[in-house]
Design an enzyme around this catalytic site. Structure first.
Site, PDB file in Angstrom:
ATOM      1  N   ASP A 499      11.713   4.604  -1.005  1.00 12.26           N
ATOM      2  CA  ASP A 499      10.214   4.040  -1.194  1.00 12.26           C
ATOM      3  C   ASP A 499      10.160   2.710  -2.220  1.00 12.26           C
ATOM      4  O   ASP A 499       9.017   2.064  -2.282  1.00 12.26           O
ATOM      5  CB  ASP A 499       9.004   4.919  -1.744  1.00 12.26           C
ATOM      6  CG  ASP A 499       8.871   6.189  -0.867  1.00 12.26           C
ATOM      7  OD1 ASP A 499       8.618   5.587   0.476  1.00 12.26           O
ATOM      8  OD2 ASP A 499       8.456   7.069  -1.155  1.00 12.26           O
TER       9      ASP A 499
HETATM   10  C1  BGC Z   1       7.841   6.756  -6.914  1.00 14.27           C
HETATM   11  C2  BGC Z   1       8.957   7.028  -5.917  1.00 14.27           C
HETATM   12  C3  BGC Z   1       8.454   7.998  -4.995  1.00 14.27           C
HETATM   13  C4  BGC Z   1       6.993   7.305  -4.117  1.00 14.27           C
HETATM   14  C5  BGC Z   1       6.603   8.328  -3.262  1.00 14.27           C
HETATM   15  C6  BGC Z   1       6.912   6.040  -6.129  1.00 14.27           C
HETATM   16  O1  BGC Z   1       5.825   5.578  -6.955  1.00 14.27           O
HETATM   17  O2  BGC Z   1       8.413   6.069  -7.808  1.00 14.27           O
HETATM   18  O3  BGC Z   1       9.868   7.742  -6.359  1.00 14.27           O
HETATM   19  O4  BGC Z   1       9.294   7.834  -3.740  1.00 14.27           O
HETATM   20  O5  BGC Z   1       6.142   6.904  -5.331  1.00 14.27           O
HETATM   21  O6  BGC Z   1       5.695   7.604  -2.579  1.00 14.27           O
HETATM   22  O1  IFM Z   2      12.049   9.269   0.371  1.00 16.37           O
HETATM   23  C1  IFM Z   2      11.357   9.024  -0.674  1.00 16.37           C
HETATM   24  C2  IFM Z   2      10.213  10.466  -0.455  1.00 16.37           C
HETATM   25  O2  IFM Z   2       9.508  10.268   0.926  1.00 16.37           O
HETATM   26  C3  IFM Z   2       9.509  10.607  -1.505  1.00 16.37           C
HETATM   27  N1  IFM Z   2      10.075  10.800  -2.853  1.00 16.37           N
HETATM   28  C4  IFM Z   2      11.191   9.654  -3.110  1.00 16.37           C
HETATM   29  C5  IFM Z   2      12.155   9.305  -1.950  1.00 16.37           C
HETATM   30  C6  IFM Z   2      13.011   8.250  -2.305  1.00 16.37           C
HETATM   31  O3  IFM Z   2      12.267   6.986  -2.533  1.00 16.37           O
END
Ligand code: BGC
Ligand code: IFM
Length: 824
Positions: A499
């Protein structure tokens, strides 16, 4: 317990132990590094409960129907919960049997987190209290069964106080809208039951109740009357005084507290039950005339009375345990490694079910008011629980697929209550659609139920747009094919699995907030990860197409996989590992050409999972690079070198300090991809070594460093660039659970459902003589025994007869099949 054992530097403490027989984790001291939690509930009524009874409860939706209040990020970290106070009415001394909130010096303490129940027991001055918390199956309530024993030689005169603080239902509003909320709280007390009925005036449909099995000496429902002015939960005035005030809350902070007096002879035990529940009124209730402000409680009285009876509680608890026996009975392994056994047989499977129930909603890291269900997350979670709840997995798949758009793209998240795609977030995470293919393939392989592919499913929940699920999968694949970038690799969109790798972000003016080019120009950044995922998904779809007799289409899918493999080898290979991506400007990411972020874990895993590089040695080379550059004793970090400064063209990944989260943290979700890749290349030693490095049970010995619960996976362990290397965060609700389960059970132990049967193809660590397992597959039970015989060709013997290959054909439901496997 007496004074807590001293913690000295370098002296690594254990905080508890596994009771494998009872399938419980036993916490032996209350001051764990973080709250070590458990979940109550499996259907509609849920709660989280920590080892000191902290936490809260909700009905279905942790945001909109929160029964009890909890303040996150508090000091102490975990404060607010299902608290009891015991008072010695002779001396006036009082304490909390769960340690919090009084934190009195208990003589002994033990918290047993079991499967959907928690029991906290302690002694203080020879008064023992043991409280069992659970949510019975089929009910929307929780039971607190308290047993108080007088272990003294003399009679004891005691008071017992219960306490919960009610949340005014909408947890977000409750935490912010005080100008209103300090005036809306309403309660009713009738026949010793405390009813919380805020919102009942206007909605007239739901309320909470809190009941006690004993006659009351008093009660409180107004927080300040119970606590006293300027006092906290550690020192309530009513408890200190030994008398409740019978307060009725009008606004402010409604609570529920019962006061019970107990006279206990020496050696006597008394059982007292409290029941906290959620009720909805029948819509057409004739006892509830419009305009009536009195709560209609006729329908809940019988429920309350039933659950206050000890026999009902006993039976309800036994039924809950039997429910879990059944769920966990689908796979049981006995290997030479105790940490593997307890994770596979109990805790990892249990965690998978929690991700099924709660997605990413509520834990001590997820507030319950944040995100809904993730398209990508839920499809991956599915692979961890499909064998336990196939019917519910089917329903989940159809819900997810209905949030796919006609373009083949997908809403990134949807709301569990409405099941509709979330418009605030929208689509554009270009890996999302492909996860649907992988989730559905896992379902069909497990269940053999290909009829799901013919289920009509709408696009974006639009009535009239229904198409067979199979067509959704075709569109998923096409979505990638129609969105290729300058190198022929898939466009990344807003992000792929990672993400935080936001490669279509740029700013013309340094220092200005970045813009996302995806919506403006379409964005040209490309993802090697999605390319690998595409190869895997195209092969899976080919399998499903072949099974439907669509041979030409199957061949097309395989050709598309082949073509993408070629593109990966040409543009996605960096010389010793797979590149990660190309950014908006066409620069490689995850390449030796970069100064930081030269190698990422994700494409090394996903490309090999897709089968890329297995024939030409690239896979093995990529995995060697992982071992050399990314592996640490605490797990494999996401990338190296970590980004040391913020880079607008990379986005959120570089906003994290080095070693945390996606910026070179050990993002545990990705580690099993490498374990699987190692198993695919035949390297059982390395696969299992990586498995053990992040196995929470194996890390129990370093609890002081790891800090999160030793019985469940955490999303992240701080990487080698972090000052807190080895420290875990974000436990419980993470795709890590499902993937590790798949890595160990399907690839290392090698018991893998396939379209035409159960493949048994272990890739074991070299020092294992073998293992045994019981696996229920499509209704038949497979008693599997694997042994190693050096030099012997791999062989599978089914009910005494050797078969060709290693795929055991499905047996009729109800059959028991004996499978002997020899590996060399
Ligand atoms: C976090 C990520 C996470 C994402 C979820 C981000 O703000 O840092 O670790 O995957 O939000 O949507
Ligand atoms: O793949 C994502 C997941 O959808 C939400 N937590 C963090 C992951 C990596 O960014």
């Amino acid at each position: 317990m007496g004074a807590l054992p001293k913690k000295t530097e370098g002296d690594l403490l254990r905080y508890g132990h596994f009771d494998d027989e009872r399938r419980e984790y036993v916490i032996e001291r209350p001051d764990t590094p973080l709250p070590w939690i458990n979940y109550l509930g499996t259907e509609a009524y849920f709660g989280i409960v920590s080892n000191t009874a902290g936490g809260y409860s909700f009905y279905r939706d942790a945001k909109l129907r929160r029964l009890t209040r909890y303040r996150y990020n508090n000091a102490p970290f975990d404060l607010g919960g299902r608290y009891l106070y015991v008072r010695d009415d002779v001396t006036g001394d009082f304490w909390s049997p769960s340690w919090q909130p009084t934190r009195s010096e208990l003589d002994d303490y033990e918290c047993r987190h079991g499967l959907s129940y928690t029991q906290i027991a302690s002694s203080y001055r020879k008064i023992r209290a043991e409280t069992l918390y659970f949510v019975p199956l089929g009910e929307t309530l929780e039971v607190w069964r308290v047993r108080v024993t007088n272990e003294r030689d003399t009679a004891a005169e005691l008071s017992l106080f219960s306490s919960v603080e009610f949340c005014l239902w909408d947890a977000q509003d409750d935490a912010t809208n005080f100008q209103r909320n300090f005036s809306t709280g309403q309660v009713e007390v009738a026949d010793g039951v405390i009813y919380h009925k805020t919102e009942y005036r206007e909605r007239r449909d739901h309320f909470a109740y809190f009941a006690c099995s004993e006659p009351l000496a008093g009660f409180d429902t107004q927080r300040e009357s119970f606590l006293g002015a300027y006092r906290g939960w550690d020192n309530p005035e009513a408890v200190e005084r030994g008398a409740a005030t019978d307060s009725l809350a009008h606004g402010w902070q409604p609570i529920g507290s019962h006061h019970v007096r107990l006279g206990l002879a020496p050696g006597e035990t008394r059982e007292i039950s409290f029941v906290l529940g959620y009720a909805e009124n029948p819509r057409d209730d004739k006892f509830d005339p419009p305009g009536s402000q009195t709560l209609n409680k006729r329908h809940v009285r019988p429920v309350i009375e039933r659950w206050l009876r000890p026999e009902t509680v006993e039976e309800g608890f036994a039924t809950l345990r039997a429910g879990w026996d059944k769920l966990l009975g689908g796979l049981h392994v006995s290997t030479p490694d105790a940490d593997t056994n307890r994770m596979v047989n109990v805790w990892n499977a249990y965690q998978n079910m929690m991700t099924f129930n709660l997605s990413r909603s509520t834990s001590f890291f997820e507030s319950g008011i944040g995100r809904g269900m993730g398209f990508r997350d839920s499809n991956q979670d599915l692979v961890g629980f499909v064998h336990m709840v196939p019917e519910r997995a089917r329903e989940r798949i159809l819900d997810i697929a209905a949030t796919q758009m006609a373009t083949g793209g997908a809403y990134h998240q949807y709301q569990p209550l409405t099941k509709r795609g979330n418009n605030d977030i929208g689509d554009g995470f270009n890996d999302d659609p492909l996860w649907l293919i992988l989730g559905v393939a896992a379902y069909v392989k497990e269940t053999g139920d290909a009829s799901i592919l013919d289920e009509p499913v709408p696009y974006d929940n639009e009535p009239g747009s229904e198409a067979p699920l199979y067509e959704h999968l075709q569109r998923s694949l096409r979505y990638t094919q129609e969105r290729l970038g300058p190198h022929g690799l898939p466009l990344i969109g807003r992000a792929d699995w990672n993400d935080c790798l936001n490669l279509n972000c740029f700013s013309d003016t340094p220092g200005e907030p970045f813009q996302t080019t995806e919506n403006v120009t379409g964005g040209t950044a490309e993802s090697v990860f999605i390319a690998g995922q595409f190869v895997l998904a195209a092969k899976e779809l080919a399998g499903l197409a072949g099974q439907r007799g669509l041979d030409a289409e199957a061949a097309e899918c395989l050709a598309a996989a082949e073509k993408m493999t070629g593109v990966i080898v040409e543009h996605g290979w960096d010389g010793a590992w797979f590149r990660r991506a190309y950014d908006f400007y066409g620069n490689p990411i995850g390449s030796g050409e970069n100064d930081e972020g030269q190698i990422f874990i994700e494409p090394q895993g996903m490309c090999v999972l897709g089968g890329v590089g297995l024939d030409d040695g690239l896979a093995a080379q990529a995995l060697d690079s992982v071992a050399e550059r990314l592996a640490t004793p605490h797990g494999i970090v996401l990338q190296q070198p970590a980004y040391t400064s913020y880079r607008i063209e990379l986005g959120e990944i570089s906003s994290y300090p080095p070693g945390y989260k996606e910026n070179a943290g050990i993002f545990c979700h990705t580690n099993p991809w490498i374990m699987i890749a190692e198993a695919m290349t035949g390297n059982g030693d390395r696969a299992f070594d990586y498995y053990r490095r992040i196995n929470p049970s194996a890390r129990e010995a370093v609890s002081e460093v790891h800090r999160c619960e030793p019985y469940v996976y955490a999303q992240m362990i701080a990487g080698k660039d972090a000052p807190t290397h080895g420290e875990a965060k974000n436990s419980w609700l993470t795709g890590t659970a499902a993937w590790n389960y798949v890595a160990i059970t399907q690839w290392i132990l090698g018991i893998r459902p396939e379209l035409d049967g159960l493949r048994i193809d272990p890739v074991l660590p070299s020092d294992w003589p073998g293992f045994t397992a019981t696996r229920v597959f499509r209704g038949a039970t497979y008693e599997i025994s694997v042994r190693r015989e050096a030099g012997h060709p791999a062989q599978v013997i089914v009910d005494g007869a050797p078969i060709d290959g290693v795929v055991v054909p499905p047996a009729p439901a109800g059959a028991t099949v004996r499978v002997e496997v020899v590996v060399s």
